[in-house]
Write a protein that holds these residues in place. Structure first.
Motif, PDB file in Angstrom:
ATOM      1  N   ALA A 167      26.072   5.614  15.034  1.00  0.00           N
ATOM      2  CA  ALA A 167      27.188   5.565  16.113  1.00  0.00           C
ATOM      3  C   ALA A 167      26.806   6.199  17.417  1.00  0.00           C
ATOM      4  O   ALA A 167      27.213   5.741  18.322  1.00  0.00           O
ATOM      5  CB  ALA A 167      28.329   6.439  15.633  1.00  0.00           C
ATOM      6  N   ASN A 225      43.103   3.662  12.273  1.00  0.00           N
ATOM      7  CA  ASN A 225      42.339   3.810  13.401  1.00  0.00           C
ATOM      8  C   ASN A 225      41.924   2.511  14.108  1.00  0.00           C
ATOM      9  O   ASN A 225      41.578   1.549  13.364  1.00  0.00           O
ATOM     10  CB  ASN A 225      40.792   4.377  13.105  1.00  0.00           C
ATOM     11  CG  ASN A 225      40.994   5.540  12.069  1.00  0.00           C
ATOM     12  OD1 ASN A 225      41.188   6.759  12.462  1.00  0.00           O
ATOM     13  ND2 ASN A 225      40.957   5.082  10.805  1.00  0.00           N
ATOM     14  N   GLU A 226      42.446   2.358  15.463  1.00  0.00           N
ATOM     15  CA  GLU A 226      41.850   1.042  16.133  1.00  0.00           C
ATOM     16  C   GLU A 226      40.563   1.604  16.687  1.00  0.00           C
ATOM     17  O   GLU A 226      40.372   2.452  17.493  1.00  0.00           O
ATOM     18  CB  GLU A 226      42.998   0.902  17.188  1.00  0.00           C
ATOM     19  CG  GLU A 226      42.748  -0.470  17.635  1.00  0.00           C
ATOM     20  CD  GLU A 226      43.683  -0.481  19.113  1.00  0.00           C
ATOM     21  OE1 GLU A 226      43.124  -1.517  19.868  1.00  0.00           O
ATOM     22  OE2 GLU A 226      44.446   0.172  19.299  1.00  0.00           O
ATOM     23  N   LEU A 227      39.521   0.704  16.403  1.00  0.00           N
ATOM     24  CA  LEU A 227      38.328   0.728  16.829  1.00  0.00           C
ATOM     25  C   LEU A 227      38.168  -0.155  18.129  1.00  0.00           C
ATOM     26  O   LEU A 227      38.244  -1.317  18.063  1.00  0.00           O
ATOM     27  CB  LEU A 227      37.269   0.239  15.748  1.00  0.00           C
ATOM     28  CG  LEU A 227      37.351   1.051  14.389  1.00  0.00           C
ATOM     29  CD1 LEU A 227      36.295   0.726  13.441  1.00  0.00           C
ATOM     30  CD2 LEU A 227      37.376   2.530  14.714  1.00  0.00           C
ATOM     31  N   LYS A 228      38.070   0.642  19.160  1.00  0.00           N
ATOM     32  CA  LYS A 228      38.198  -0.134  20.429  1.00  0.00           C
ATOM     33  C   LYS A 228      36.746  -0.513  21.013  1.00  0.00           C
ATOM     34  O   LYS A 228      36.683  -1.440  21.925  1.00  0.00           O
ATOM     35  CB  LYS A 228      38.810   0.641  21.507  1.00  0.00           C
ATOM     36  CG  LYS A 228      40.016   1.171  21.163  1.00  0.00           C
ATOM     37  CD  LYS A 228      40.714   1.933  22.115  1.00  0.00           C
ATOM     38  CE  LYS A 228      42.249   2.156  21.947  1.00  0.00           C
ATOM     39  NZ  LYS A 228      43.211   2.465  23.267  1.00  0.00           N
ATOM     40  N   ALA A 229      35.632   0.221  20.634  1.00  0.00           N
ATOM     41  CA  ALA A 229      34.298  -0.040  21.328  1.00  0.00           C
ATOM     42  C   ALA A 229      33.648  -1.556  20.698  1.00  0.00           C
ATOM     43  O   ALA A 229      34.508  -2.197  19.666  1.00  0.00           O
ATOM     44  CB  ALA A 229      33.496   0.916  20.877  1.00  0.00           C
ATOM     45  N   LYS A 253      26.473   3.709  20.179  1.00  0.00           N
ATOM     46  CA  LYS A 253      28.011   4.007  21.017  1.00  0.00           C
ATOM     47  C   LYS A 253      28.967   3.092  20.444  1.00  0.00           C
ATOM     48  O   LYS A 253      29.842   2.559  21.146  1.00  0.00           O
ATOM     49  CB  LYS A 253      27.869   3.857  22.301  1.00  0.00           C
ATOM     50  CG  LYS A 253      28.909   4.737  23.231  1.00  0.00           C
ATOM     51  CD  LYS A 253      28.950   4.782  24.837  1.00  0.00           C
ATOM     52  CE  LYS A 253      29.790   6.075  24.957  1.00  0.00           C
ATOM     53  NZ  LYS A 253      29.875   5.917  26.680  1.00  0.00           N
ATOM     54  N   ALA A 254      29.196   3.285  19.220  1.00  0.00           N
ATOM     55  CA  ALA A 254      30.041   2.376  18.233  1.00  0.00           C
ATOM     56  C   ALA A 254      31.450   3.511  17.936  1.00  0.00           C
ATOM     57  O   ALA A 254      31.603   4.507  18.142  1.00  0.00           O
ATOM     58  CB  ALA A 254      29.418   2.049  17.054  1.00  0.00           C
ATOM     59  N   GLY A 255      32.342   2.350  18.040  1.00  0.00           N
ATOM     60  CA  GLY A 255      33.643   2.939  17.296  1.00  0.00           C
ATOM     61  C   GLY A 255      33.459   2.995  15.881  1.00  0.00           C
ATOM     62  O   GLY A 255      33.158   2.319  15.174  1.00  0.00           O
ATOM     63  N   LEU A 256      33.687   4.233  15.390  1.00  0.00           N
ATOM     64  CA  LEU A 256      33.283   4.729  14.119  1.00  0.00           C
ATOM     65  C   LEU A 256      34.424   4.998  13.318  1.00  0.00           C
ATOM     66  O   LEU A 256      35.676   5.830  13.671  1.00  0.00           O
ATOM     67  CB  LEU A 256      32.279   5.926  13.923  1.00  0.00           C
ATOM     68  CG  LEU A 256      32.079   6.639  12.900  1.00  0.00           C
ATOM     69  CD1 LEU A 256      31.286   5.817  11.978  1.00  0.00           C
ATOM     70  CD2 LEU A 256      31.362   7.891  13.153  1.00  0.00           C
TER      71      LEU A 256
END
Lengths: 320, 245
Positions: free
Chosen positions: A108, A144-148, A112-115
């Motif tokens: 992550a 959880n909304e993962l935005k990345a 720089k990921a949405g985890l």
């Protein structure tokens, strides 16, 4: 584009949790119109890796630099990040384990990921990319909304039931650049119970608490576990008293498990214990105290003396 | 030795979790907030190491002003100073970024925290901090001894443990039995009031994840009781009804 799935082997075989992760990743690939690539790191038999195809992977990458022979979360994360870049992966799936836990965060950080950790369902793509995860040690769930751009999903055991086909996947070797800085930790020795069923991997778990009165009585628990091919676990007081090793302690401050069946023997069911086991599909409670709170969270219960009930259960399992 | 201990302020382990505002917020009414139990182990070990080898222990929390009682308690237990990054801890990456920003130029020998927070249980913050700072990370750590510049560590793995040696600086996620929890004494509580607690503003960044709503687990059905003298029936039911064996 592809969904990338990190897979692990245990004693030469693809771990069950990895089979789940591949099947999960293949489903996500299907939902997003792409394919699923599995990645294995370290020593592995290629014909075993090819079985990733049975669960939906269309390709397997195998990084087998000899420096990767020993599990190393940092170096493995570097390899998987490089694979994600090569494959243009926007989703990376890992099944939770000691090794994967050590990798997930570093991945992550690198990407720089949405985890999302402790994921328990397939994502909902209806409105963004939303995954359901277990929080408050199983006492609640979060969407959880993962935005990345890149999303990393660490899935819990029993998130999905894999279906198998007889397709195998081609295995390509993968040799990314390694960082010397990933090899600065030296593991001097490893102590691992062999032949036992790993608790976080187990479908069936027989667990016991202070009601067993002492470590000398654990034979009864082990007999039932052996008959069922189940792993053994224990409550916190039992591990605190050193009756059983810490890695068997399930609960809020121990291991969190989600097997198909959890049998609790002589455990009263404090909220902290429940937290670690309430994601189990079926819970059986055996306790001589009819007022033990655990019965309220159980599917099946027996009020009785564990010293009498356990041998009867073991015999009944053997007779099946 | 300079040690940074990152702590969370979380609902007590006995809390019955509920939500408000259409399941978008934790219902904090009547909830006691405590130092994360794993963080408490990390702090206890940090204080022990300081007592043995000298140095300082700095406590860091990413949270609102309502986390200050937890921070003061950490000071009462033996930390020397505290930093609060004034922001809601929205996700692991954000929290890790704040910790990394504080630690970047401060040359800590050890950055310790719990293996995971007991609210989100992600267990990811230490690894991301380490990645952002270019340091090794190890978790869950059960034994930590420091000999000069070398840490000797026992890490729990599935079904066992491994013995590790690594050079400082390190980022470690801690768990029992690394140390016994410490209870603040009266002198500690008195001195904690005057120890420095610095509040800093967060570094801003894009939001990588967001919780859209929460949900409580569906209650289990009623328990089916089986008489002890017919215990064998349980095995039949697990086989034919629940179909798990």
């Amino acid at each position: 584009m592809s969904v990338l799935i990190f897979v692990e082997l245990d004693e030469g075989k693809l771990k069950k949790s990895s089979q789940e992760a591949i099947f999960y990743g293949a489903k996500v690939a299907e939902m997003t119109g792409t394919t699923a690539t599995a990645i294995a790191v370290g020593q592995a038999d290629e014909s075993e890796l090819a079985t990733a195809g049975r669960f939906g992977a269309t390709k397997v990458l195998h990084a087998r630099d000899t420096r990767l022979n020993e599990p190393n979360g940092m170096a493995y994360a570097t390899v998987v990040a490089a694979a994600a870049q090569q494959e243009g992966s926007t989703v990376v799936v890992l099944a939770k384990s000691s090794l994967a836990d050590a990798m997930t965060a570093r991945l992550a950080g690198k990407l720089k990921a949405g985890l999302a950790a402790n994921v328990i369902e397939l994502p909902d793509l209806g409105n963004g990319f939303v995954v359901k995860s277990s929080i408050y040690t199983g006492k609640a769930f979060a969407y959880n909304e993962l935005k990345a751009g890149i999303k990393i999903l660490a899935i819990k055991k029993n998130t999905i039931t894999p279906e198998e086909t007889d397709t195998t996947a081609p295995v390509d070797s993968f040799s990314p650049a390694l960082n010397d800085s990933d090899f600065v930790i030296s593991v001097k020795s490893t102590e691992k119970a062999t032949g036992d069923i790993l608790l976080p991997e187990a479908d069936l778990v027989v667990s016991a608490g202070r009601g067993m009165k002492g470590p000398e009585n654990w034979g009864l628990v082990e007999d039932l576990a052996q008959a069922l091919h189940a792993a053994t676990a224990c409550s916190k007081p039992v591990s605190d008293l050193d009756w059983r090793p810490h890695h068997e302690h399930v609960g809020q401050t121990g291991i969190k498990i989600s097997p198909n069946l959890y049998i609790a023997c002589g455990i009263s069911g404090a909220i902290q214990h429940l937290a670690g086991v309430n994601s189990s599909k079926v819970i059986v409670v055996i306790n001589k105290d009819a007022d033990a709170p655990f019965f309220k969270s159980a599917d099946y219960g027996i009020v009785g003396d564990v010293f009498e009930v356990l041998p009867r259960l073991t015999a009944a399992v053997k007779a099946l | 030795m300079k040690i940074l201990v990152c702590v969370t302020s979380v609902p007590d382990t006995t809390t019955k979790i509920t939500f408000t505002d259409n399941n978008t917020k934790l219902n904090k009414a009547g909830v006691t907030f405590i130092t994360g139990p794993y963080d408490d182990y990390a702090l206890a070990r940090a204080v022990e190491l300081k007592e043995k080898a000298g140095g300082t222990v700095t406590v860091l929390n990413v949270g609102g002003a309502d986390a200050e009682p937890v921070i003061r308690k950490c000071l009462a237990i033996g930390a020397d100073e505290a930093i609060r990054v004034n922001a809601e801890p929205t996700d692991a990456y954000f929290v890790a970024e704040q910790i990394a920003a504080v630690a970047k130029d401060a040359s800590y020998d050890l950055i310790l925290m719990g293996r995971e927070s007991i609210d989100y249980n992600g267990g990811q913050v230490h690894g991301i901090v380490a990645e952002l700072l270019g340091l090794p990370s190890i978790s869950p750590v059960m034994v930590l001894n420091v000999d000069g510049n070398t840490a000797k560590i026992t890490r729990e793995i599935e079904g066992g443990k491994e013995e590790i040696e690594a050079k400082l600086p390190l980022v470690l996620g801690c768990q029992e039995p690394i140390a016994e929890w410490k209870i603040p004494n009266m002198r500690g509580i008195m001195t904690a009031r005057t120890k420095p607690l610095k509040v800093v503003e967060p570094v801003a960044d894009e939001q990588l994840t967001a919780v859209s709503r929460y949900e409580l687990p569906a209650p289990r059905g009623t328990v089916k009781m089986i008489p002890a003298n017919e215990a064998e029936k349980l095995i039949q039911l697990l086989h034919t009804e629940a179909k798990v064996i």
